[in-house]
Scaffold this motif. Structure first.
Motif, mmCIF file in Angstrom:
data_model
loop_
_atom_site.group_PDB
_atom_site.id
_atom_site.type_symbol
_atom_site.label_atom_id
_atom_site.label_comp_id
_atom_site.label_asym_id
_atom_site.label_seq_id
_atom_site.Cartn_x
_atom_site.Cartn_y
_atom_site.Cartn_z
ATOM 1 N N ASN A 1 27.375 7.857 68.014
ATOM 2 C CA ASN A 1 26.625 8.599 69.035
ATOM 3 C C ASN A 1 25.728 9.686 68.445
ATOM 4 N N HIS A 2 25.411 9.601 67.137
ATOM 5 C CA HIS A 2 24.529 10.591 66.524
ATOM 6 C C HIS A 2 23.075 10.250 66.829
ATOM 7 N N LYS A 3 22.240 11.299 66.852
ATOM 8 C CA LYS A 3 20.813 11.135 67.082
ATOM 9 C C LYS A 3 20.009 11.168 65.782
ATOM 10 N N SER A 4 20.675 11.371 64.662
ATOM 11 C CA SER A 4 20.027 11.401 63.354
ATOM 12 C C SER A 4 20.933 10.694 62.348
ATOM 13 N N VAL A 5 20.388 10.421 61.198
ATOM 14 C CA VAL A 5 21.132 9.694 60.177
ATOM 15 C C VAL A 5 21.888 10.678 59.300
ATOM 16 N N TRP B 1 26.130 18.032 52.812
ATOM 17 C CA TRP B 1 25.274 17.172 53.621
ATOM 18 C C TRP B 1 25.906 16.949 54.987
ATOM 19 N N GLY B 2 25.045 16.643 55.967
ATOM 20 C CA GLY B 2 25.550 16.402 57.308
ATOM 21 C C GLY B 2 24.496 15.776 58.192
ATOM 22 N N TYR B 3 24.754 15.838 59.506
ATOM 23 C CA TYR B 3 23.835 15.303 60.512
ATOM 24 C C TYR B 3 22.996 16.445 61.076
ATOM 25 N N ALA B 4 21.693 16.206 61.262
ATOM 26 C CA ALA B 4 20.810 17.246 61.785
ATOM 27 C C ALA B 4 20.988 17.451 63.283
ATOM 28 N N CYS B 5 21.503 16.459 63.998
ATOM 29 C CA CYS B 5 21.622 16.578 65.447
ATOM 30 C C CYS B 5 22.728 17.546 65.848
ATOM 31 N N CYS B 6 23.859 17.502 65.175
ATOM 32 C CA CYS B 6 24.989 18.364 65.523
ATOM 33 C C CYS B 6 25.508 19.163 64.337
ATOM 34 N N ARG B 7 24.917 18.953 63.155
ATOM 35 C CA ARG B 7 25.305 19.654 61.932
ATOM 36 C C ARG B 7 26.765 19.406 61.562
ATOM 37 N N GLN B 8 27.226 18.215 61.824
ATOM 38 C CA GLN B 8 28.554 17.820 61.374
ATOM 39 C C GLN B 8 28.488 17.488 59.888
ATOM 40 N N THR B 9 29.483 17.934 59.125
ATOM 41 C CA THR B 9 29.520 17.678 57.683
ATOM 42 C C THR B 9 30.480 16.560 57.313
ATOM 43 N N LEU B 10 31.162 15.986 58.289
ATOM 44 C CA LEU B 10 32.030 14.840 58.042
ATOM 45 C C LEU B 10 31.276 13.572 58.416
ATOM 46 N N LYS B 11 31.208 12.628 57.497
ATOM 47 C CA LYS B 11 30.365 11.455 57.702
ATOM 48 C C LYS B 11 30.857 10.581 58.840
ATOM 49 N N ASN B 12 32.170 10.456 59.014
ATOM 50 C CA ASN B 12 32.725 9.575 60.041
ATOM 51 C C ASN B 12 33.017 10.303 61.353
ATOM 52 N N SER B 13 32.488 11.508 61.509
ATOM 53 C CA SER B 13 32.748 12.267 62.731
ATOM 54 C C SER B 13 31.818 11.815 63.852
ATOM 55 N N TYR B 14 32.210 12.150 65.110
ATOM 56 C CA TYR B 14 31.395 11.834 66.281
ATOM 57 C C TYR B 14 30.490 13.020 66.598
ATOM 58 N N CYS B 15 29.365 12.701 67.191
ATOM 59 C CA CYS B 15 28.393 13.739 67.515
ATOM 60 C C CYS B 15 28.925 14.595 68.667
ATOM 61 N N THR B 16 28.887 15.925 68.486
ATOM 62 C CA THR B 16 29.359 16.860 69.504
ATOM 63 C C THR B 16 28.221 17.561 70.223
ATOM 64 N N GLY B 17 26.987 17.226 69.878
ATOM 65 C CA GLY B 17 25.855 17.788 70.599
ATOM 66 C C GLY B 17 25.460 19.158 70.100
ATOM 67 N N LEU B 18 24.782 19.911 70.989
ATOM 68 C CA LEU B 18 24.238 21.212 70.617
ATOM 69 C C LEU B 18 25.298 22.287 70.524
ATOM 70 N N ASP C 1 26.794 26.666 66.264
ATOM 71 C CA ASP C 1 27.773 27.361 65.433
ATOM 72 C C ASP C 1 27.289 27.334 63.993
ATOM 73 N N GLY C 2 26.890 28.458 63.479
ATOM 74 C CA GLY C 2 26.343 28.495 62.130
ATOM 75 C C GLY C 2 27.390 28.367 61.053
ATOM 76 N N ASN C 3 28.682 28.619 61.377
ATOM 77 C CA ASN C 3 29.741 28.558 60.378
ATOM 78 C C ASN C 3 30.496 27.237 60.420
ATOM 79 N N HIS C 4 29.883 26.211 61.026
ATOM 80 C CA HIS C 4 30.612 24.949 61.148
ATOM 81 C C HIS C 4 30.830 24.296 59.786
ATOM 82 N N GLY C 5 29.848 24.420 58.898
ATOM 83 C CA GLY C 5 30.011 23.835 57.567
ATOM 84 C C GLY C 5 31.141 24.489 56.802
#
Length: 256
Positions: free
Chosen positions: A191-195, A205-222, A227-231
């Motif tokens: 469900n990510h909007k970016s690669v 590294w992570g996803y630009a849409c939700c800034r998740q740093t886990l590759k197999n994680s699901y997109c959590t949106g905005l 959250d700037g400290n998510h990484g």
């Protein structure tokens, strides 16, 4: 009565071998004789520091003119003869007999026919193994050489599409052609909007849409993106799961 002396009759039992030459009959050895029209080996290079010439055996092993191209050379040295013709095949046969790679013992000098037969059998088995290996590789990966050739213009990505750019490199007129790749592009998972790899921060590294740093994680949106400290939290959670002495960052303090 006519009598012969001992020194006169000594020559009757002597047999000499006559060699036919261009100047007529002559008596001598047939070793390394040359025709008079042929250039002598020591005349190809008159430099005193060139290849050594042995007048007794009439041999010059080294190349007298190593700097000349092969098309202009008339003589490459006697040692060059050991690298052409059937000499290499003979050397491989002798090497095969000396290494004893066969189950049967063979001696090149004592049993040359047996050694040659064993070497032919070895080459036949080797060709079968190579052909079988080639067939297995073609079954797995295919044979691109047997297929129809693709147009070179398509392989190089050439096109006649007109595209106009400004000084900043932005497209002003036309549409920019994307270079095709052998790998899948723009595939969005979970469900990510970016690669993956479209966002980077603090060496992660992570996803630009939700800034998740886990590759197999699901997109959590905005929500997670704000959250700037998510990484930092993701690294702390990964360290805690690993069970290391540092459950948080590198300073050893525990995250609350």
């Amino acid at each position: 009565d006519f009598l012969l002396k001992d020194e006169e009759e000594a020559g009757f039992s002597k047999v000499e071998k006559r060699v036919r030459t261009t100047a007529g009959g002559a008596t001598g050895s047939v070793r390394n004789l040359r025709i008079r029209e042929d250039t002598a080996k020591y005349l190809f290079n008159l430099d005193v520091n060139s290849a050594h010439y042995d007048p007794k055996s009439r041999s010059m092993r080294a190349d007298p003119n190593p700097d000349l191209p092969d098309s202009e050379k008339k003589f490459r040295g006697d040692a060059h003869l050991l690298k052409e013709g059937e000499v290499q095949a003979w050397n491989r046969l002798v090497l095969h007999s000396q290494l004893g790679s066969t189950s049967q013992e063979s001696h090149m000098q004592a049993l040359p026919s047996q050694a040659e037969a064993l070497y032919k059998e070895f080459k036949a088995k080797k060709e079968k193994v190579v052909a079988k290996s080639k067939t297995n590789i073609e079954d797995v990966y295919g044979n691109a050489a047997s297929k129809a050739k693709v147009d070179q213009r398509l392989l190089r990505g050439q096109t006649e599409r007109y595209v106009e750019y400004n000084r900043r490199g932005q497209v002003v007129k036309g549409e920019e052609a994307k270079v095709t790749s052998r790998y899948e592009e723009d595939v969005f998972v979970n469900n990510h909007k970016s690669v993956w790899g479209s966002w980077w921060q603090d060496g992660v590294w992570g996803y630009a849409c939700c800034r998740q740093t886990l590759k197999n994680s699901y997109c959590t949106g905005l929500a997670e993106r704000n959250d700037g400290n998510h990484g930092l939290q993701a690294r702390a959670e990964a360290s805690a799961v690993a069970g290391g002495p540092e459950e948080a960052g590198g300073d050893g303090r525990k995250m609350l």
